[in-house]
Design an enzyme around this catalytic site. Sequence first.
Site, short mmCIF file in Angstrom:
data_model
loop_
_atom_site.label_atom_id
_atom_site.label_comp_id
_atom_site.label_asym_id
_atom_site.label_seq_id
_atom_site.Cartn_x
_atom_site.Cartn_y
_atom_site.Cartn_z
N ARG A 269 0.73 -1.12 -0.02
CA ARG A 269 -0.05 -0.19 0.10
C ARG A 269 0.83 1.24 0.06
O ARG A 269 1.74 1.39 0.89
CB ARG A 269 -1.03 0.27 1.23
N HIS A 273 -2.01 3.50 6.30
CA HIS A 273 -3.26 2.33 6.62
C HIS A 273 -4.23 2.80 6.44
O HIS A 273 -5.33 2.10 5.74
CB HIS A 273 -2.89 1.96 8.01
N TYR A 283 7.44 4.60 9.93
CA TYR A 283 7.88 3.10 10.15
C TYR A 283 8.35 2.65 8.76
O TYR A 283 8.74 1.41 8.81
CB TYR A 283 6.66 2.31 10.82
#
Length: 370
Positions: A269, A273, A283
């Site tokens: 992706r 999120h 991250y």
Amino acid sequence: MAPKLKAQFDAEKVLNDTQSQFEMIQILDEDGNVVNKKLLPDLSDEQLVELMERMVWTRILDQRSISLNRQGRLGFYAPTAGQEASQLASQYALEKEDFILPGYRDVPQLIWHGLPLTEAFLFSRGHFKGNRMPEGVNALSPQIIIGAQYVQTAGVALGMKKRGKQAVAITYTGDGGSSQGDFYEGINFASAYKAPAIFVIQNNNYAISTPRSKQTAATTLAQKAISVGIPGLQVDGMDALAVYQATKEARDRAVNGEGPTLIETITYRYGPHTMAGDDPTKYRTSDEDSEWEKKDPLVRYRKFLENKGLWTEDKENEVIERAKSEIKTAVKEADNTEKQSVTDLMELMYDEMPQHLAEQYEIYKEKESK
């Protein structure tokens, strides 16, 4: 520490031999070249083009949905860019009578299965009309509880089997969902009853911010199928043709009474999120993003079609403009939909309303009448 006992059999070898069987299935490389001709799906030129049109259209939908969310005109939204091949090629292998049980990132599959775009926007806004599937659209609204759709899919698939329907139930979750208890319960139940189900794990490398490597020691997620005795496949999820063929064969197996299949699609992706505050730069590295951008499913498939003389820049621009127009119309229709009231929600929730809510209902009904 107790001394290590001498093993009578090599358990590590058994494990390693098993894990080594799950090699990633690929048909197109990153440059759109066919690397496995024997797996090429039996699709006409028109169908190949239609699949590309759907992926381009959905990429525009994703871009526009992100903008609408930032403007406060959409509610919950989970970006889909990067996962078009995994989502749309798998849905393209289905038939109208098949049943989709999506996760919250899987609205595109619902749209191409028949959910009007206006209602997809209403779902994001939390409106009850966005959670009601139109007649003839075999699907549930997107599941918010991680992995819960896997158990539901086992039940729907068993119901289809008991009714003698030549159809399948398909569901999707992410790599994080495969760490949930519902995941195992769903695939185990479906396996035990040879229910016609297809379980898709869209492995986009992160469960929100948790990398896949911290969720499980398994080399692949596809190998988890072995624990319940069903086939497991790992597929290049950025390769539309590979995803289509894997899903098509899984469907054929299911309707022929051979039971469920677990498919792990290796995908990515590009966005966060969800748009609810997640920051992927915390991250993920820019180098990682750049590496996956080279595998973009639209770029790869575009090159494949261009090599066949089936796709042009003008054709893509036509699809983009059509998508923008249809999205604009659907947003306007959603804006003009009657607002959901508190009493609407209470009426929909209960056949016989409890006394304490019945009292509150009257209070809100009076407020709404002013």
